[in-house]
Write a protein that holds these residues in place. Structure first.
Motif, PDB file in Angstrom:
ATOM      1  N   UNK A 117       0.832  -1.202   0.000  1.00 50.51           N
ATOM      2  CA  UNK A 117       0.000   0.000   0.000  1.00 50.51           C
ATOM      3  C   UNK A 117       0.868   1.255   0.000  1.00 50.51           C
ATOM      4  N   UNK A 118       1.944   1.244   0.760  1.00 47.00           N
ATOM      5  CA  UNK A 118       2.824   2.403   0.794  1.00 47.00           C
ATOM      6  C   UNK A 118       3.394   2.684  -0.595  1.00 47.00           C
ATOM      7  N   UNK A 119       3.796   1.652  -1.312  1.00 43.37           N
ATOM      8  CA  UNK A 119       4.332   1.836  -2.663  1.00 43.37           C
ATOM      9  C   UNK A 119       3.278   2.451  -3.583  1.00 43.37           C
ATOM     10  N   UNK A 120       2.036   2.024  -3.433  1.00 41.62           N
ATOM     11  CA  UNK A 120       0.954   2.574  -4.252  1.00 41.62           C
ATOM     12  C   UNK A 120       0.735   4.050  -3.938  1.00 41.62           C
ATOM     13  N   UNK A 121       0.718   4.393  -2.659  1.00 40.69           N
ATOM     14  CA  UNK A 121       0.503   5.787  -2.256  1.00 40.69           C
ATOM     15  C   UNK A 121       1.640   6.671  -2.753  1.00 40.69           C
ATOM     16  N   UNK A 122       2.874   6.232  -2.559  1.00 39.87           N
ATOM     17  CA  UNK A 122       4.026   7.022  -2.979  1.00 39.87           C
ATOM     18  C   UNK A 122       3.997   7.265  -4.480  1.00 39.87           C
ATOM     19  N   UNK A 123       3.661   6.237  -5.239  1.00 39.95           N
ATOM     20  CA  UNK A 123       3.616   6.385  -6.685  1.00 39.95           C
ATOM     21  C   UNK A 123       2.600   7.430  -7.133  1.00 39.95           C
ATOM     22  N   UNK A 124       1.517   7.567  -6.375  1.00 39.17           N
ATOM     23  CA  UNK A 124       0.444   8.488  -6.759  1.00 39.17           C
ATOM     24  C   UNK A 124       0.657   9.910  -6.260  1.00 39.17           C
ATOM     25  N   UNK A 125       1.163  10.077  -5.052  1.00 36.66           N
ATOM     26  CA  UNK A 125       1.120  11.430  -4.486  1.00 36.66           C
ATOM     27  C   UNK A 125       2.471  12.029  -4.130  1.00 36.66           C
ATOM     28  N   UNK A 126       3.561  11.285  -4.225  1.00 33.30           N
ATOM     29  CA  UNK A 126       4.859  11.840  -3.832  1.00 33.30           C
ATOM     30  C   UNK A 126       5.221  13.064  -4.668  1.00 33.30           C
ATOM     31  N   UNK A 127       5.008  12.996  -5.974  1.00 38.65           N
ATOM     32  CA  UNK A 127       5.375  14.121  -6.833  1.00 38.65           C
ATOM     33  C   UNK A 127       4.505  15.347  -6.591  1.00 38.65           C
ATOM     34  N   UNK A 128       3.169  15.243  -6.638  1.00 39.49           N
ATOM     35  CA  UNK A 128       2.383  16.451  -6.358  1.00 39.49           C
ATOM     36  C   UNK A 128       2.587  16.994  -4.945  1.00 39.49           C
ATOM     37  N   UNK A 129       2.824  16.117  -3.973  1.00 39.26           N
ATOM     38  CA  UNK A 129       3.084  16.595  -2.616  1.00 39.26           C
ATOM     39  C   UNK A 129       4.379  17.398  -2.574  1.00 39.26           C
ATOM     40  N   UNK A 130       5.389  16.946  -3.275  1.00 42.69           N
ATOM     41  CA  UNK A 130       6.640  17.677  -3.338  1.00 42.69           C
ATOM     42  C   UNK A 130       6.442  19.051  -3.991  1.00 42.69           C
ATOM     43  N   UNK A 131       5.691  19.097  -5.085  1.00 39.69           N
ATOM     44  CA  UNK A 131       5.417  20.364  -5.767  1.00 39.69           C
ATOM     45  C   UNK A 131       4.704  21.335  -4.829  1.00 39.69           C
ATOM     46  N   UNK A 132       3.726  20.847  -4.107  1.00 36.16           N
ATOM     47  CA  UNK A 132       2.943  21.701  -3.214  1.00 36.16           C
ATOM     48  C   UNK A 132       3.755  22.168  -2.014  1.00 36.16           C
ATOM     49  N   UNK A 133       4.583  21.308  -1.469  1.00 34.64           N
ATOM     50  CA  UNK A 133       5.432  21.723  -0.343  1.00 34.64           C
ATOM     51  C   UNK A 133       6.446  22.770  -0.786  1.00 34.64           C
ATOM     52  N   UNK A 134       6.985  22.623  -1.960  1.00 39.61           N
ATOM     53  CA  UNK A 134       7.924  23.624  -2.472  1.00 39.61           C
ATOM     54  C   UNK A 134       7.233  24.966  -2.665  1.00 39.61           C
ATOM     55  N   UNK A 135       5.997  24.927  -3.172  1.00 41.63           N
ATOM     56  CA  UNK A 135       5.242  26.170  -3.352  1.00 41.63           C
ATOM     57  C   UNK A 135       4.955  26.824  -2.004  1.00 41.63           C
ATOM     58  N   UNK A 136       4.634  26.008  -1.008  1.00 39.25           N
ATOM     59  CA  UNK A 136       4.333  26.521   0.318  1.00 39.25           C
ATOM     60  C   UNK A 136       5.536  27.228   0.935  1.00 39.25           C
ATOM     61  N   UNK A 137       6.724  26.711   0.680  1.00 42.04           N
ATOM     62  CA  UNK A 137       7.930  27.219   1.330  1.00 42.04           C
ATOM     63  C   UNK A 137       8.777  28.104   0.417  1.00 42.04           C
ATOM     64  N   UNK A 138       8.304  28.430  -0.776  1.00 49.34           N
ATOM     65  CA  UNK A 138       9.181  29.083  -1.742  1.00 49.34           C
ATOM     66  C   UNK A 138       9.688  30.449  -1.284  1.00 49.34           C
ATOM     67  N   UNK A 139       8.990  31.091  -0.369  1.00 51.34           N
ATOM     68  CA  UNK A 139       9.464  32.375   0.151  1.00 51.34           C
ATOM     69  C   UNK A 139      10.537  32.208   1.223  1.00 51.34           C
ATOM     70  N   UNK A 140      10.768  30.959   1.634  1.00 53.32           N
ATOM     71  CA  UNK A 140      11.684  30.703   2.750  1.00 53.32           C
ATOM     72  C   UNK A 140      12.802  29.731   2.392  1.00 53.32           C
ATOM     73  N   UNK A 141      12.895  29.314   1.133  1.00 54.70           N
ATOM     74  CA  UNK A 141      13.915  28.349   0.739  1.00 54.70           C
ATOM     75  C   UNK A 141      13.344  26.949   0.610  1.00 54.70           C
TER      76      UNK A 141
END
Length: 252
Positions: A117-141
């Protein structure tokens, strides 16, 4: 990609398993599972939880002290150092000891299923989660390193904390995948939005129980994080707007 680690650790999962036995009523912190059998230790823990001003800290101790919380009995963390805090922490530790053997056996038996299940979740959401976290923190590095822990007792809820290495977010990876992206993102938004809201309500104490004086602060903190999440999704991951609308619908 920013550093995101996906893990399965027994100690935090056991903490939330214990807390899921507590019927807390109209409390946003409740993860009560009515299908669980009554345990002899439940009443003592429930009574101690109700009277401890620092009770919400219990939801973080399993994340911040993942090597085991037994040592906290003699050296409690901030928020649990008064007599009521020490009592509820001791009740939690005793309950964990009572549940540990059976929980660990089931935990080991479910390893293969959980890893798939973890492999399935990572395959689906790891990339968009990374994009969103970067957007959230882009003013701070760069965003801080994140560990996502699989804690099945959380159901559709999430919990988060900081440690010396970065951020820890706990969710149940058995939850729907669309829900998981939104819930993890929500937990990651709070450190950015909470300080802003707390500055506007400096004398308020947060309380997750409906009808209490501190519930207004809790509601304001949640509303701000939800609104920012919606804006982030719309701007950086628009394919997930429907999923976010469904996730947000749980809050009314």
């Amino acid at each position: 990609m920013s550093a995101i680690r996906w893990a399965r650790e027994l100690e935090p999962a056991l903490v939330f398993h214990v807390l899921s036995h507590l019927e807390l009523g109209r409390d946003a912190a409740s993860i009560f599972d009515e299908t669980l059998p009554e345990r002899a230790w439940v009443e003592g823990l429930r009574e101690a939880y109700a009277t401890a001003a620092g009770r919400l800290q219990l939801h973080a101790v399993g994340l911040r002290f993942r090597e085991g919380i037994e040592g906290l009995r003699s050296e409690p963390p901030p928020g649990l150092r008064d007599p009521a805090g020490r009592r509820v922490l001791a009740e939690l530790i005793d309950a964990m000891a009572s549940e540990r053997a059976a929980f660990e056996a089931a935990w080991i038996a479910s390893t293969a299923t959980a890893e798939a299940r973890r492999a399935e979740v990572v395959a689906r959401i790891a990339t968009p989660l990374d994009v969103l976290r970067r957007a959230l923190w882009e003013q701070h590095g760069e965003p801080p390193p994140l560990t996502v822990l699989d804690c099945p007792a959380l159901g559709l809820a999430g919990r988060a904390a900081n440690d010396l290495h970065g951020r820890i977010v706990a969710v149940s990876l058995a939850a729907p995948i669309d829900h998981l992206l939104c819930q993890i993102l929500h937990e990651e938004i709070h450190p950015v939005t909470d300080p802003v809201i707390r500055e506007t309500m400096p004398s308020a104490t947060q309380d997750t129980r409906a009808g209490t004086a501190g519930h207004a602060l809790h509601a304001a903190l949640e509303h701000a994080a939800i609104e920012v999440g919606e804006a982030l999704i719309a701007a950086r991951a628009s394919d997930w707007t429907g999923a976010y609308a469904r996730w947000r619908g749980r809050f009314g």
